[in-house]
Design a protein around this motif. Structure first.
Motif, PDB file in Angstrom:
ATOM      1  N   ARG A 258     -97.721  22.439  65.557  1.00  0.00           N
ATOM      2  CA  ARG A 258     -98.913  22.472  66.398  1.00  0.00           C
ATOM      3  C   ARG A 258    -100.086  22.901  65.529  1.00  0.00           C
ATOM      4  NH1 ARG A 258    -101.364  26.689  69.288  1.00  0.00           N
ATOM      5  NH2 ARG A 258     -99.592  28.056  68.863  1.00  0.00           N
ATOM      6  N   ILE A 259    -101.233  22.261  65.747  1.00  0.00           N
ATOM      7  CA  ILE A 259    -102.466  22.668  65.087  1.00  0.00           C
ATOM      8  C   ILE A 259    -103.407  23.147  66.186  1.00  0.00           C
ATOM      9  CG2 ILE A 259    -104.391  22.015  63.603  1.00  0.00           C
ATOM     10  CD1 ILE A 259    -102.611  19.738  62.510  1.00  0.00           C
TER      11      ILE A 259
ATOM     12  N   ARG B   4    -105.643  26.639  62.824  1.00  0.00           N
ATOM     13  CA  ARG B   4    -104.392  27.271  62.375  1.00  0.00           C
ATOM     14  C   ARG B   4    -103.204  26.356  62.685  1.00  0.00           C
ATOM     15  NH1 ARG B   4    -103.479  32.192  65.375  1.00  0.00           N
ATOM     16  NH2 ARG B   4    -104.692  31.128  66.960  1.00  0.00           N
ATOM     17  N   TRP B   5    -102.250  26.322  61.749  1.00  0.00           N
ATOM     18  CA  TRP B   5    -101.041  25.510  61.889  1.00  0.00           C
ATOM     19  C   TRP B   5     -99.881  26.400  62.302  1.00  0.00           C
ATOM     20  CZ3 TRP B   5     -99.960  20.402  59.364  1.00  0.00           C
ATOM     21  CH2 TRP B   5    -101.142  19.712  59.084  1.00  0.00           C
ATOM     22  N   PHE B   6     -99.005  25.852  63.161  1.00  0.00           N
ATOM     23  CA  PHE B   6     -97.829  26.573  63.641  1.00  0.00           C
ATOM     24  C   PHE B   6     -96.590  25.701  63.500  1.00  0.00           C
ATOM     25  CE2 PHE B   6    -101.425  28.413  65.705  1.00  0.00           C
ATOM     26  CZ  PHE B   6    -101.129  29.764  65.848  1.00  0.00           C
ATOM     27  N   TYR B   7     -95.471  26.350  63.266  1.00  0.00           N
ATOM     28  CA  TYR B   7     -94.160  25.693  63.264  1.00  0.00           C
ATOM     29  C   TYR B   7     -93.258  26.543  64.143  1.00  0.00           C
ATOM     30  CZ  TYR B   7     -89.600  24.109  61.655  1.00  0.00           C
ATOM     31  OH  TYR B   7     -88.312  23.618  61.612  1.00  0.00           O
ATOM     32  N   LEU B   8     -92.678  25.951  65.187  1.00  0.00           N
ATOM     33  CA  LEU B   8     -91.875  26.682  66.164  1.00  0.00           C
ATOM     34  C   LEU B   8     -92.649  27.888  66.709  1.00  0.00           C
ATOM     35  CD1 LEU B   8     -88.367  26.594  64.443  1.00  0.00           C
ATOM     36  CD2 LEU B   8     -89.143  25.215  66.376  1.00  0.00           C
ATOM     37  N   ASP B   9     -93.921  27.673  67.017  1.00  0.00           N
ATOM     38  CA  ASP B   9     -94.824  28.702  67.567  1.00  0.00           C
ATOM     39  C   ASP B   9     -95.049  29.890  66.639  1.00  0.00           C
ATOM     40  OD1 ASP B   9     -95.525  27.354  69.896  1.00  0.00           O
ATOM     41  OD2 ASP B   9     -93.728  28.050  70.940  1.00  0.00           O
ATOM     42  N   SER B  10     -94.658  29.764  65.411  1.00  0.00           N
ATOM     43  CA  SER B  10     -94.895  30.819  64.421  1.00  0.00           C
ATOM     44  C   SER B  10     -95.959  30.307  63.448  1.00  0.00           C
ATOM     45  CB  SER B  10     -93.584  31.099  63.688  1.00  0.00           C
ATOM     46  OG  SER B  10     -93.660  32.278  62.966  1.00  0.00           O
TER      47      SER B  10
ATOM     48  N   HIS C 163     -92.422  13.560  61.743  1.00  0.00           N
ATOM     49  CA  HIS C 163     -92.348  14.687  62.673  1.00  0.00           C
ATOM     50  C   HIS C 163     -93.651  14.761  63.455  1.00  0.00           C
ATOM     51  CE1 HIS C 163     -88.665  16.275  60.895  1.00  0.00           C
ATOM     52  NE2 HIS C 163     -89.197  16.003  59.717  1.00  0.00           N
ATOM     53  N   ALA C 164     -93.532  14.753  64.780  1.00  0.00           N
ATOM     54  CA  ALA C 164     -94.712  14.812  65.638  1.00  0.00           C
ATOM     55  C   ALA C 164     -95.442  16.141  65.476  1.00  0.00           C
ATOM     56  CB  ALA C 164     -94.310  14.620  67.094  1.00  0.00           C
TER      57      ALA C 164
ATOM     58  N   PRO D 120    -107.458  18.010  63.878  1.00  0.00           N
ATOM     59  CA  PRO D 120    -106.504  18.581  62.925  1.00  0.00           C
ATOM     60  C   PRO D 120    -107.131  19.428  61.825  1.00  0.00           C
ATOM     61  CG  PRO D 120    -106.758  16.241  62.551  1.00  0.00           C
ATOM     62  CD  PRO D 120    -107.513  16.563  63.806  1.00  0.00           C
ATOM     63  N   PHE D 121    -108.392  19.186  61.519  1.00  0.00           N
ATOM     64  CA  PHE D 121    -109.049  19.940  60.453  1.00  0.00           C
ATOM     65  C   PHE D 121    -110.352  20.529  60.977  1.00  0.00           C
ATOM     66  CE2 PHE D 121    -106.971  16.249  58.322  1.00  0.00           C
ATOM     67  CZ  PHE D 121    -105.857  16.951  57.891  1.00  0.00           C
ATOM     68  N   VAL D 122    -110.778  21.629  60.378  1.00  0.00           N
ATOM     69  CA  VAL D 122    -111.988  22.323  60.782  1.00  0.00           C
ATOM     70  C   VAL D 122    -112.924  22.392  59.583  1.00  0.00           C
ATOM     71  CG1 VAL D 122    -112.908  24.526  61.615  1.00  0.00           C
ATOM     72  CG2 VAL D 122    -110.711  23.695  62.465  1.00  0.00           C
ATOM     73  N   ILE D 123    -114.197  22.080  59.811  1.00  0.00           N
ATOM     74  CA  ILE D 123    -115.197  22.223  58.749  1.00  0.00           C
ATOM     75  C   ILE D 123    -115.507  23.714  58.633  1.00  0.00           C
ATOM     76  CG2 ILE D 123    -117.547  21.671  57.990  1.00  0.00           C
ATOM     77  CD1 ILE D 123    -115.604  19.253  57.987  1.00  0.00           C
TER      78      ILE D 123
END
Length: 133
Positions: free
Chosen positions: A28-29, A34-40, A71-72, A79-82
């Motif tokens: 999740r982005i 911020r990026w997350f994997y399994l809500d971490s 992977h979804a 997805p990106f922030v300036i």
């Protein structure tokens, strides 16, 4: 990254206790970039930058795509922030250089147009076209 498996990179990330990916990588982005994997949260900037190189916008949403895996990725807003902007020149010669949270830079213009539209929270936000959406 072209030859490295996403699974091998994912094995370096720690899943929260009691959670299992079950063969699916729930990325999740967040709206703030911020990026997350399994809500971490993925706290290593180098890992986020690596994943960003294989992020693609597809008909059914965003995904991390290599020749061997897909992977979804759930993207809350963009997805990106300036995170920085530099202005050089004046008038018609003015150039705006924009830097993202993953270390890429673009010059605003026809290939990287700036548009204002409602953001995830309904507020008016500027967006810039980058690469694969």
């Amino acid at each position: 990254m072209a030859r490295a498996s996403l699974k091998s990179v994912l094995s370096q990330l720690k899943a929260p206790s009691g959670m299992s990916g079950g063969g699916v990588a729930p990325f999740r982005i967040a709206a703030d970039g911020r990026w997350f994997y399994l809500d971490s949260p993925i706290e290593r900037p180098e890992m986020v930058k690596l994943f960003a190189t294989v992020l693609r916008r597809e008909a059914d949403g965003y995904a991390l795509v290599t020749p061997y895996e897909r992977h979804a990725v759930a993207v809350e807003d963009a997805p990106f922030v300036i995170i920085a902007m530099q202005s050089a020149g004046t008038g018609r010669e003015r150039r705006l250089t924009l830097a993202t949270n993953v270390g890429t830079e673009v010059i605003a213009g026809p290939a990287h147009s700036i548009v204002v539209r409602p953001g995830a929270r309904g507020d008016a936000r500027p967006y810039v076209a980058l690469g694969d959406g």
